[in-house]
Motif scaffolding. Structure first.
Motif, PDB file in Angstrom:
ATOM      1  N   UNK A   1     -62.763  -3.924  59.849  1.00 36.68           N
ATOM      2  CA  UNK A   1     -63.070  -5.190  60.191  1.00 36.68           C
ATOM      3  C   UNK A   1     -62.150  -5.926  58.888  1.00 36.68           C
ATOM      4  N   UNK A   2     -61.640  -7.043  59.369  1.00 34.74           N
ATOM      5  CA  UNK A   2     -60.748  -7.698  58.318  1.00 34.74           C
ATOM      6  C   UNK A   2     -61.821  -8.388  57.329  1.00 34.74           C
ATOM      7  N   UNK A   3     -61.701  -8.597  55.996  1.00 31.16           N
ATOM      8  CA  UNK A   3     -62.260  -9.308  55.171  1.00 31.16           C
ATOM      9  C   UNK A   3     -62.588 -10.685  55.607  1.00 31.16           C
ATOM     10  N   UNK A   4     -63.961 -11.162  55.439  1.00 29.08           N
ATOM     11  CA  UNK A   4     -64.108 -12.510  55.650  1.00 29.08           C
ATOM     12  C   UNK A   4     -63.465 -13.711  54.687  1.00 29.08           C
ATOM     13  N   UNK A   5     -63.011 -14.788  55.316  1.00 32.27           N
ATOM     14  CA  UNK A   5     -62.379 -15.651  54.197  1.00 32.27           C
ATOM     15  C   UNK A   5     -63.246 -16.071  53.122  1.00 32.27           C
ATOM     16  N   UNK A   6     -62.857 -16.255  52.059  1.00 28.19           N
ATOM     17  CA  UNK A   6     -63.686 -16.695  51.026  1.00 28.19           C
ATOM     18  C   UNK A   6     -63.933 -18.130  51.099  1.00 28.19           C
ATOM     19  N   UNK A   7     -65.257 -18.375  51.079  1.00 24.81           N
ATOM     20  CA  UNK A   7     -65.848 -19.742  51.433  1.00 24.81           C
ATOM     21  C   UNK A   7     -65.735 -20.767  50.293  1.00 24.81           C
ATOM     22  N   UNK A   8     -65.505 -20.123  49.085  1.00 23.69           N
ATOM     23  CA  UNK A   8     -65.427 -20.839  47.840  1.00 23.69           C
ATOM     24  C   UNK A   8     -63.870 -21.476  47.664  1.00 23.69           C
ATOM     25  N   UNK A   9     -63.011 -21.207  48.377  1.00 18.22           N
ATOM     26  CA  UNK A   9     -61.398 -21.707  48.603  1.00 18.22           C
ATOM     27  C   UNK A   9     -61.571 -23.200  48.911  1.00 18.22           C
ATOM     28  N   UNK A  10     -61.095 -24.056  48.035  1.00 16.98           N
ATOM     29  CA  UNK A  10     -61.182 -25.636  47.986  1.00 16.98           C
ATOM     30  C   UNK A  10     -59.512 -25.604  48.758  1.00 16.98           C
ATOM     31  N   UNK A  11     -59.616 -25.645  50.106  1.00 15.41           N
ATOM     32  CA  UNK A  11     -58.156 -25.990  50.896  1.00 15.41           C
ATOM     33  C   UNK A  11     -58.110 -27.671  50.649  1.00 15.41           C
ATOM     34  N   UNK A  12     -58.942 -28.213  50.180  1.00 11.68           N
ATOM     35  CA  UNK A  12     -58.588 -29.667  50.110  1.00 11.68           C
ATOM     36  C   UNK A  12     -57.686 -30.247  49.050  1.00 11.68           C
ATOM     37  N   UNK A  13     -57.474 -29.100  48.017  1.00 10.84           N
ATOM     38  CA  UNK A  13     -56.565 -29.196  46.853  1.00 10.84           C
ATOM     39  C   UNK A  13     -55.765 -28.456  46.805  1.00 10.84           C
ATOM     40  N   UNK A  14     -54.509 -28.698  46.077  1.00 13.59           N
ATOM     41  CA  UNK A  14     -53.423 -27.691  46.235  1.00 13.59           C
ATOM     42  C   UNK A  14     -52.992 -27.891  44.449  1.00 13.59           C
ATOM     43  N   UNK A  15     -52.823 -26.965  43.839  1.00 10.18           N
ATOM     44  CA  UNK A  15     -52.617 -26.952  42.352  1.00 10.18           C
ATOM     45  C   UNK A  15     -51.133 -26.147  42.224  1.00 10.18           C
ATOM     46  N   UNK A  16     -50.069 -26.881  41.636  1.00 10.43           N
ATOM     47  CA  UNK A  16     -49.189 -26.160  41.146  1.00 10.43           C
ATOM     48  C   UNK A  16     -49.206 -25.338  39.867  1.00 10.43           C
ATOM     49  N   UNK A  17     -48.834 -23.930  39.967  1.00 14.56           N
ATOM     50  CA  UNK A  17     -48.979 -23.255  38.710  1.00 14.56           C
ATOM     51  C   UNK A  17     -47.844 -22.752  38.266  1.00 14.56           C
ATOM     52  N   UNK A  18     -47.133 -23.190  37.237  1.00 13.36           N
ATOM     53  CA  UNK A  18     -45.821 -22.823  36.550  1.00 13.36           C
ATOM     54  C   UNK A  18     -46.167 -21.560  35.624  1.00 13.36           C
ATOM     55  N   UNK A  19     -44.920 -20.828  35.476  1.00 13.17           N
ATOM     56  CA  UNK A  19     -44.992 -19.555  34.792  1.00 13.17           C
ATOM     57  C   UNK A  19     -43.773 -19.594  33.847  1.00 13.17           C
ATOM     58  N   UNK A  20     -44.144 -19.517  32.540  1.00 15.93           N
ATOM     59  CA  UNK A  20     -43.335 -19.224  31.501  1.00 15.93           C
ATOM     60  C   UNK A  20     -43.266 -17.979  30.597  1.00 15.93           C
ATOM     61  N   UNK A  21     -42.133 -17.842  30.118  1.00 13.89           N
ATOM     62  CA  UNK A  21     -42.238 -16.506  29.345  1.00 13.89           C
ATOM     63  C   UNK A  21     -41.425 -16.540  27.921  1.00 13.89           C
ATOM     64  N   UNK A  22     -42.042 -16.311  26.697  1.00  8.23           N
ATOM     65  CA  UNK A  22     -41.345 -16.110  25.664  1.00  8.23           C
ATOM     66  C   UNK A  22     -41.326 -14.594  24.814  1.00  8.23           C
ATOM     67  N   UNK A  23     -40.354 -14.438  24.065  1.00  3.90           N
ATOM     68  CA  UNK A  23     -40.466 -13.157  23.447  1.00  3.90           C
ATOM     69  C   UNK A  23     -40.136 -13.065  22.220  1.00  3.90           C
ATOM     70  N   UNK A  24     -40.729 -12.359  21.428  1.00  2.00           N
ATOM     71  CA  UNK A  24     -40.535 -11.945  20.048  1.00  2.00           C
ATOM     72  C   UNK A  24     -40.314 -10.559  20.103  1.00  2.00           C
ATOM     73  N   UNK A  25     -38.931 -10.021  19.864  1.00  2.00           N
ATOM     74  CA  UNK A  25     -38.874  -8.826  20.048  1.00  2.00           C
ATOM     75  C   UNK A  25     -37.616  -8.396  20.643  1.00  2.00           C
TER      76      UNK A  25
END
Length: 199
Positions: free
Chosen positions: A58-82
């Motif tokens: 059986x497929x897992x039930x959708x998470x009822x805690x997901x707030x589909x009324x909001x969309x957040x943009x997550x940006x990803x960055x990377x830095x190095x020392x080495x």
């Protein structure tokens, strides 16, 4: 003559005791062997603690805690020392608070030697840090990269639905830096790791 009779009695008693012990050992082995199937049968009859193959599909039930009324943009960055090439595989993604998401970072050791390294995350805005929940992250432990090794390292995360409403964009940034030697690595404390990144 009496001694022989006593010896025969003791021998007979020993033989009987040995026979009883063998029977008990066989019964215990049989009970242990049958315990799992008996337990499964009892669980099926009572309906307690049972997962049939059909239920497992059986497929897992959708998470009822997901707030589909909001969309957040997550940006990803990377830095190095080495001696690394280090980058996220995507620059950004859209996620709903409470929704599980995954990003993969790629790192390449550009040296012809083994390198010990550590990644330290930072967040912008700073208030988002308390609401950025990582389930799996390469930053949880130090990494060993062999000479010229390339590695893909996942980050599995979700945003706490309690994230303030005014936060529309979050930047997750990692600084990936070399740790000089195994002995030094073992001695580093969290404050020293921050100093190593700052330095």
């Amino acid at each position: 003559m009496e001694n022989q009779t006593d010896d025969q009695k003791h021998s007979k008693l020993n033989t009987q005791m040995f026979g009883k012990l063998v029977v008990i050992a066989v019964m215990m082995f049989g009970f242990g062997y049958l315990l799992v199937p008996i337990y499964k049968q009892i669980c099926e009859i009572t309906g307690v603690n049972i997962l049939t193959s059909q239920e497992m599909k059986v497929k897992p039930i959708d998470n009822s805690q997901v707030d589909k009324s909001r969309t957040i943009t997550v940006e990803f960055d990377a830095n190095t020392q080495g001696p690394f090439r280090f980058r996220p595989t995507v620059n950004s993604m859209q996620v709903h608070p409470g929704e599980m998401a995954q990003i993969v970072y790629e790192v390449v050791n550009t040296q012809a030697r083994s390198v010990e390294a550590q990644a330290i995350p930072s967040y912008a805005p700073q208030q988002a840090a308390a609401h950025f929940k990582k389930v799996e992250c390469f930053c949880f432990q130090q990494q060993t990269l062999e000479a010229s090794q390339a590695k893909q390292m996942p980050v599995v995360f979700y945003l706490d639905p309690a994230l303030p409403k005014d936060v529309k964009t979050i930047t997750l940034s990692y600084t990936f830096f070399e740790i000089a030697g195994r002995e030094k690595k073992a001695e580093l404390k969290p404050t020293e790791l921050k100093q190593a990144v700052a330095g």
